[in-house]
Design an enzyme around this catalytic site. Sequence first.
Site, short mmCIF file in Angstrom:
data_model
loop_
_atom_site.label_atom_id
_atom_site.label_comp_id
_atom_site.label_asym_id
_atom_site.label_seq_id
_atom_site.Cartn_x
_atom_site.Cartn_y
_atom_site.Cartn_z
N PHE A 125 0.86 -1.17 0.00
CA PHE A 125 0.00 0.00 0.00
C PHE A 125 0.91 1.24 0.00
O PHE A 125 1.92 1.26 0.71
CB PHE A 125 -0.87 -0.05 1.25
CG PHE A 125 -1.98 0.97 1.28
CD1 PHE A 125 -3.12 0.79 0.52
CD2 PHE A 125 -1.88 2.09 2.08
CE1 PHE A 125 -4.15 1.72 0.56
CE2 PHE A 125 -2.90 3.03 2.12
CZ PHE A 125 -4.04 2.84 1.36
N ASP A 196 2.48 -5.78 7.65
CA ASP A 196 1.28 -4.95 7.75
C ASP A 196 0.07 -5.87 7.56
O ASP A 196 -0.07 -6.50 6.51
CB ASP A 196 1.32 -3.85 6.68
CG ASP A 196 0.16 -2.87 6.83
OD1 ASP A 196 -0.89 -3.27 7.36
OD2 ASP A 196 0.32 -1.71 6.38
N LYS A 222 -11.08 -1.60 9.26
CA LYS A 222 -11.45 -2.51 8.16
C LYS A 222 -12.18 -3.72 8.76
O LYS A 222 -13.27 -3.57 9.26
CB LYS A 222 -10.19 -2.87 7.37
CG LYS A 222 -9.61 -1.63 6.68
CD LYS A 222 -8.26 -1.84 6.04
CE LYS A 222 -7.79 -0.53 5.40
NZ LYS A 222 -6.36 -0.55 5.07
N ARG A 370 -13.31 -3.93 -6.49
CA ARG A 370 -12.91 -4.72 -5.34
C ARG A 370 -14.14 -5.07 -4.49
O ARG A 370 -14.93 -4.20 -4.16
CB ARG A 370 -11.93 -3.88 -4.53
CG ARG A 370 -11.11 -4.63 -3.54
CD ARG A 370 -10.01 -3.75 -3.00
NE ARG A 370 -10.52 -2.62 -2.23
CZ ARG A 370 -9.86 -2.03 -1.23
NH1 ARG A 370 -8.65 -2.44 -0.91
NH2 ARG A 370 -10.37 -1.02 -0.58
C1 LIG Z 1 -5.72 0.70 4.90
C2 LIG Z 1 -4.25 0.55 4.93
C3 LIG Z 1 -3.45 1.48 5.58
C4 LIG Z 1 -4.10 2.70 6.18
O1 LIG Z 1 -3.25 3.51 6.88
P1 LIG Z 1 -3.86 4.73 7.70
O2 LIG Z 1 -2.70 5.28 8.39
O3 LIG Z 1 -4.94 4.19 8.58
O4 LIG Z 1 -4.47 5.68 6.72
C5 LIG Z 1 -2.08 1.25 5.63
N1 LIG Z 1 -1.54 0.16 5.05
C6 LIG Z 1 -2.30 -0.73 4.40
C7 LIG Z 1 -1.66 -1.92 3.77
C8 LIG Z 1 -3.67 -0.56 4.29
O5 LIG Z 1 -4.41 -1.43 3.63
#
Ligand SMILES: *Cc1c(COP(=O)(O)O)cnc(C)c1O
Length: 411
Positions: A125, A196, A222, A370
């Site tokens: 991400f 993550d 989530k 998705r």
């Molecule tokens: C949703 C998501 C985030 C979100 O980060 P925030 O700091 O809450 O905005 C980070 N990494 C991944 C892989 C995600 O899917």
Amino acid sequence: MINRSDLVALDSRDPLAGRRDMFVLPEGVIYLDGNSLGPLPASVPARMEDALRRQWGRDLIRSWNVNGWIDLPARVGARIGRLVGAEDGSIISADSTSVNLYKLVCAALALNPGRSTILSDTGNFPTDLYVASGAAELMDKGVRLMVVPPEDVEASIDAETALVMLTHVDYRTGRLHDMASITARAHAAGALVLWDLAHSAGALPVDLAGCRVDLAVGCSYKYLNGGPGAPAWLYVAPRHQAAARSPLTGWLGHAAPFAFDLDFRPAEGVGRFICGTPNILSLVALDAALDAFDGVSMEQVRDKSIKLGDLFIALVDQRCGDLGFTLGAPRDGRSRGSQVSLRHPEGYAIMQALIAREVIGDFRAPDVLRFGFCPLYARYTDIWDLTEHLLQVMLTREWAQERFQRRAKVT
Ligand SMILES: *Cc1c(COP(=O)(O)O)cnc(C)c1O
């Protein structure tokens, strides 16, 4: 051939069917975006009301002690820990995923000095990559971020790798990394790993302790349904807790915050990664939301999740085979998280048309539709109905309407 009546039968035998009542889901909505924002758990409003009126309103500042506010980051962390196979006392809930990534990337580089790369992949991400490269630049120790295709990760780990930093489930394709194998490979090369689990926690079984993971972060809005902007969480393996240091040495990560010493002394354990005052109202909501996982095993959740995803793929093959969609996810459920993506050049407009029909998934550029399948509330019949709506949107060219072409700020 699969019929809708087969799926009605599956729903009636589903051991998780009763969990759906633990969520507030508007009548008529098919919600397939719990991988982006989990729905409102039914227990949250009353718990929030209590936190507002009784705890904040009446007990006032005494609530830090009498209502246990000060312990919420660790208490909520322990409940998340059960879902991800963490040792006791190795998770706190705090801050955002991005901020926690920053804290742990810095901690990892300090724990494993003298090496020159953070290894990640193109399936990660963006915030993860931005944070890692930003942290590496600021620390100015000659460390740089190296980004390779997901299938090349294991082969790219070498004696220069300080940290392997990956997202377990790819947010676009749902492709699942092999946590045990990559972690073992990293350790064999003397590297640390940071996983993550944004799309894993609450979606599938994770065994942080069993895989000997060093560090992990995850998201709570989530699959954990903690609400918009819910505090994220972070994990530090017990064996690293004495040496790992947060770059954000705030007063609530101090060993004795209320001694008000002039010098920082880190708290014992993972609590040193707390920075400032916790976001209590959001933590109360998250704590209540986690009740939905009490009494269910992640294996049960996983079993249904794979069945829902496999069913969707089979129905798209059966009913939407010639409509220009390609599968943007692994076909084998064991290699996939709890989502299935389809790709289509008109993906954005198609998703907008589905949402207008109250079938809510989301779109990820450039062409990914998705659909997240959350086993606690998704029904097998929802998958049939999703496919039916998709078919209608395509056959009538509903997606071509002008109103579905306009891009909103958030997709
Ligand atoms: C949703 C998501 C985030 C979100 O980060 P925030 O700091 O809450 O905005 C980070 N990494 C991944 C892989 C995600 O899917």
